[in-house]
Write an enzyme that holds these catalytic residues in place. Structure first.
Site, PDB file in Angstrom:
ATOM      1  N   GLU A  16      -4.075 -14.557  10.384  1.00 38.63           N
ATOM      2  CA  GLU A  16      -2.642 -14.699  10.671  1.00 38.63           C
ATOM      3  C   GLU A  16      -2.323 -14.601  12.152  1.00 38.63           C
ATOM      4  O   GLU A  16      -1.405 -15.234  12.654  1.00 38.63           O
ATOM      5  CB  GLU A  16      -1.860 -13.637   9.878  1.00 38.63           C
ATOM      6  CG  GLU A  16      -0.372 -13.879   9.874  1.00 38.63           C
ATOM      7  CD  GLU A  16       0.344 -13.165   8.732  1.00 38.63           C
ATOM      8  OE1 GLU A  16      -0.215 -13.106   7.620  1.00 38.63           O
ATOM      9  OE2 GLU A  16       1.458 -12.683   8.972  1.00 38.63           O
ATOM     10  N   ASP A 118      -2.576 -12.124   6.159  1.00 42.16           N
ATOM     11  CA  ASP A 118      -2.158 -10.882   5.497  1.00 42.16           C
ATOM     12  C   ASP A 118      -1.923 -11.146   4.017  1.00 42.16           C
ATOM     13  O   ASP A 118      -1.354 -12.173   3.643  1.00 42.16           O
ATOM     14  CB  ASP A 118      -0.864 -10.357   6.129  1.00 42.16           C
ATOM     15  CG  ASP A 118      -1.054 -10.023   7.601  1.00 42.16           C
ATOM     16  OD1 ASP A 118      -2.224  -9.898   8.032  1.00 42.16           O
ATOM     17  OD2 ASP A 118      -0.045  -9.911   8.311  1.00 42.16           O
ATOM     18  N   TYR A 328      -2.281  -1.965   6.181  1.00 39.93           N
ATOM     19  CA  TYR A 328      -1.219  -2.963   6.252  1.00 39.93           C
ATOM     20  C   TYR A 328       0.164  -2.340   6.027  1.00 39.93           C
ATOM     21  O   TYR A 328       0.395  -1.704   4.988  1.00 39.93           O
ATOM     22  CB  TYR A 328      -1.479  -4.048   5.198  1.00 39.93           C
ATOM     23  CG  TYR A 328      -0.633  -5.267   5.403  1.00 39.93           C
ATOM     24  CD1 TYR A 328      -0.701  -5.974   6.592  1.00 39.93           C
ATOM     25  CD2 TYR A 328       0.241  -5.704   4.418  1.00 39.93           C
ATOM     26  CE1 TYR A 328       0.082  -7.088   6.800  1.00 39.93           C
ATOM     27  CE2 TYR A 328       1.029  -6.823   4.615  1.00 39.93           C
ATOM     28  CZ  TYR A 328       0.951  -7.510   5.813  1.00 39.93           C
ATOM     29  OH  TYR A 328       1.736  -8.602   6.008  1.00 39.93           O
TER      30      TYR A 328
END
Ligand SMILES: [Zn+2]
Ligand SMILES: [Zn+2]
Length: 702
Positions: A16, A118, A328
């Site tokens: 990403e 992600d 995350y």
């Protein structure tokens, strides 16, 4: 131009962001050092893994966006759209073009493609649109890599257990969200802007949206409550109890005495008198450890402890994630599965000397079991520190947020705390006063979560029933019942979450938009005249736009797409079906809407220039004026136009930003402007040329 194309039949991995690409490549390379290469300025990485070449190339978040398919931009409704590269829609996104070209080229020789963006609906959508549009319809046989931290081990495991196809439910959900939000945002915003333009002939940026409309409406409702609030006075008694050599605050039984006379009478009857302890009430209660952070609770705690806005916290957390310090952050989970390896993480954290003692406490427990919350997220666990130690100094905000996340991680493994509260009932001449004490009997997790857990103790001396207590310093305090508090960026985000509108990825930026549009100002969010007018115009003409129920229903349907229990086509058809009558309503009342909005825009533009009341004539306002003749700006009185006041004061010229400071000079009470040099902190400047504060300054200079 020479075209350098990867020769071998390699695996293409799509990340990403550039930093994520580097970490993935280094984790997958068998020697742990991937080659950093460059294609027209786009960094990419080559790793060797079991005889296979892996090329990891980054995106820059979304490279594609929803746009109108054809036709002019000055009408509505528009229901025809397609996905286009961002630079096509917005000329400023030039970098996007080079990234798309580089990905296209690196994809050509590939025999296998993996989306390693992600793992959530945004990452799934980013990967899907790139594989489909930049790589030429390669989304169908692409694979998906899933991980929650950028730690080597987890990336290697994720690579070994690839999903054989993209997570199409998440992709469908992501595409739908972007398309529905585009349809609503574009059509409603155009309806507002065109109404205003047709009325005034001028163009101004106005917007509303599926989530923005109801969010602003919450703020407007609260603002109305505050403005219509009639403050009723009340009185209360302050007093202190003398015990030994010390004085303790005591509270009168009635915290809101309705009449001044009554308060005076009580004062007379109790001041300087002795009381007697009639009862001592002791209560013990357990306080369970906190639950692990999901994004919402991290944003709210970072606001409370550091004053960071939710969008700032999200930015910092993303940097910490990209550096592999935390997992995350865009997660709604409050759970920590054992698979993350509690003990290993704790041992790594314990290598930092500031955490050594705390880690020892946690590791000395017989079994490590985190306190967990109810909320879950199918893709990620709650936010936790990875145990990676920063090799170089972090910025102070990164350091603070990482410390908060780390201590929270310790705290969730802590023991329940035991607190005790004590209420001593003191009778004085027929009146009751309360003396309160608070103690911590067993610290438990509180010790692990310092300085973020409150330990406000008031330890009372030993007391007994019947003991004589002299009352000192009895005084009456005038008070007013307070209106409900204003929202701040953190509490409005919590409200959106509770009301079920928006997503964890988008809520913070919607709050930012309210500020950018000038609908709200200040940290304690005050709705501006423009914010009021936009909401009230929408509510009067088409109440469904600002209705939270309407938005929430659509939200629930979109969530169902993620689990495969609703179809994208149905949701899109329904969104358009709901939008059409709203747009017709707005169009049929375009003239009155246009007039109301235009007037509000004009007032907003004037308001932005008003510095404060004119100290010369005391009836006009000083405003920022640009002289057409000289091109210079100055502060002039609004009464200049009717010839009654000539007041004018110089302002700093270009190189400086100047705006009303919204406060007056402490020394001379004149209005002030906020002056901001480029890239530097602003300061306030008093407009009074003879202000005593300046005289002092001049003397010091001379
Ligand atoms: Zn004046
Ligand atoms: Zn002054």
């Amino acid at each position: 131009m020479e075209r350098k194309v990867e020769q071998s039949r390699h695996t293409l991995v799509l990340a990403e962001k550039p930093e994520a690409a580097r970490r993935i490549a280094e984790a997958l390379d068998q020697k742990g050092k991937a080659a950093r290469l460059d294609m027209r300025g786009v960094p990419y990485f080559r790793a060797e893994n079991n005889g296979r070449t892996i090329v990891v190339v980054p995106a820059l978040g979304h490279l594609y966006t929803v746009a109108q398919e054809r036709g002019r931009r000055d009408y509505y409704p528009v229901f025809n759209y397609r996905w286009v590269p961002k630079y096509v829609e917005n000329g400023r996104d030039k970098q996007v073009r080079t990234f798309i070209e580089a990905i296209d080229e690196l994809s050509r020789g590939a025999s296998e493609r993996i989306n390693a963006c992600d793992y959530d609906i945004e990452g799934s959508t980013i990967g899907y649109t790139i594989l489909k549009y930049a790589c030429g319809e390669k989304e169908r046989d692409a694979k998906r890599m899933r991980f929650s931290t950028l730690m080597d081990q987890e990336i290697q495991d994720a690579y070994r257990s690839l999903s054989p196809s993209l997570d199409l439910n998440l992709v469908e959900a992501g595409l739908t969200r972007h398309e529905v939000d585009w349809l609503w945002g574009v059509n409603l915003s155009r309806a507002l802007m065109l109404a205003a333009k047709h009325w005034s002939g001028r163009y101004a940026t106005l917007s509303t949206g599926r989530v923005q409309g109801p969010t602003l409406n919450f703020l407007v409702e609260r603002e109305k409550e505050i403005r219509s609030f009639v403050p009723t006075p009340f009185w209360n008694l302050n007093a202190k109890a003398e015990i030994g050599d010390a004085l303790y605050d005591v509270a009168y039984e009635n915290e809101k005495i309705p009449k001044r006379d009554l308060a005076s009478k009580i004062l007379e009857e109790t001041s300087g008198k002795d009381g007697t302890i009639e009862d001592i009430q002791v209560k013990s209660y357990h306080q369970a450890p906190p639950t692990p952070f999901d994004l919402g609770s991290l944003q709210s705690d970072a606001y409370r402890h550091f004053g960071y806005t939710p969008s700032r916290t999200l930015n910092i957390a993303e940097r910490l994630y990209l550096s592999a310090f935390i997992s995350y952050p865009r997660t709604s989970s409050q759970k920590l599965p054992p698979a993350i390896g509690y003990a290993d993480i704790l041992r790594s954290l314990g290598k930092r000397k500031e955490y050594k003692d705390l880690v020892e406490i946690v590791l000395s427990k017989r079994d490590l079991k985190p306190q967990e919350g109810k909320k879950d997220d199918p893709a990620h666990p709650a936010i936790y520190p990875t145990g990676n130690a920063p090799q170089t100094a972090l910025s102070p905000p990164e350091e603070k947020l990482l410390d908060l996340i780390t201590k929270r991680f310790f705290a969730v493994f802590g023991d329940t705390a035991l607190r005790q509260s004590m209420r001593v009932v003191i009778k004085v001449n027929g009146h009751t006063f309360y003396l309160s004490g608070r103690r911590i009997l067993k610290e438990g997790w509180l010790k692990l979560y310092q300085p973020y857990a409150k330990e406000d103790e008031v330890v009372l001396p030993t007391l007994e029933i019947g003991q004589r207590i002299p009352l000192r310093q009895v005084a009456i305090e005038d008070k007013f019942v307070q209106p409900p508090p204003r929202y701040n960026p953190s509490s409005v985000l919590r409200l959106m979450e509770e009301e079920g509108i928006g997503t964890k990825a988008t809520r913070a930026s919607i709050v930012d938009t309210l500020y950018d549009r000038g609908y709200v100002r200040d940290e304690r969010m005050v709705v501006t005249d423009l914010g009021f007018t936009v909401t009230e115009t929408l509510e009067r003409n088409s109440p469904r736009i600002v209705s939270v129920k309407f938005t929430r229903e659509l939200e629930e349907k979109m969530e169902k797409i993620e689990t495969g229990s609703e179809l994208r086509e149905n949701v899109l058809a329904e969104a358009i079906g709901r939008l059409k009558p709203i747009l017709e309503e707005l169009r049929s009342r375009e003239t009155s809407i246009g007039q109301t909005l235009s007037e509000a825009i004009r007032r907003a533009q004037l308001e932005k220039r008003i510095i404060g009341p004119c100290p010369r004539c005391r009836t006009g306002n000083l405003i920022i004026i640009y002289s057409r003749k000289s091109g210079k700006r100055f502060a002039g009185c609004t009464n200049f136009r009717n010839g009654t006041c000539q007041a004018a004061f110089p302002l700093p010229q270009h190189l400086y930003g100047v705006k009303p400071a919204r406060r007056s000079c402490k020394v001379c009470q004149w209005p002030m402007v906020e002056v901001k040099p480029k890239e530097k902190r602003p300061w306030n400047l008093c407009l009074n040329p003879d202000c005593p504060s300046k005289a002092k300054y001049r003397r010091n200079e001379g």
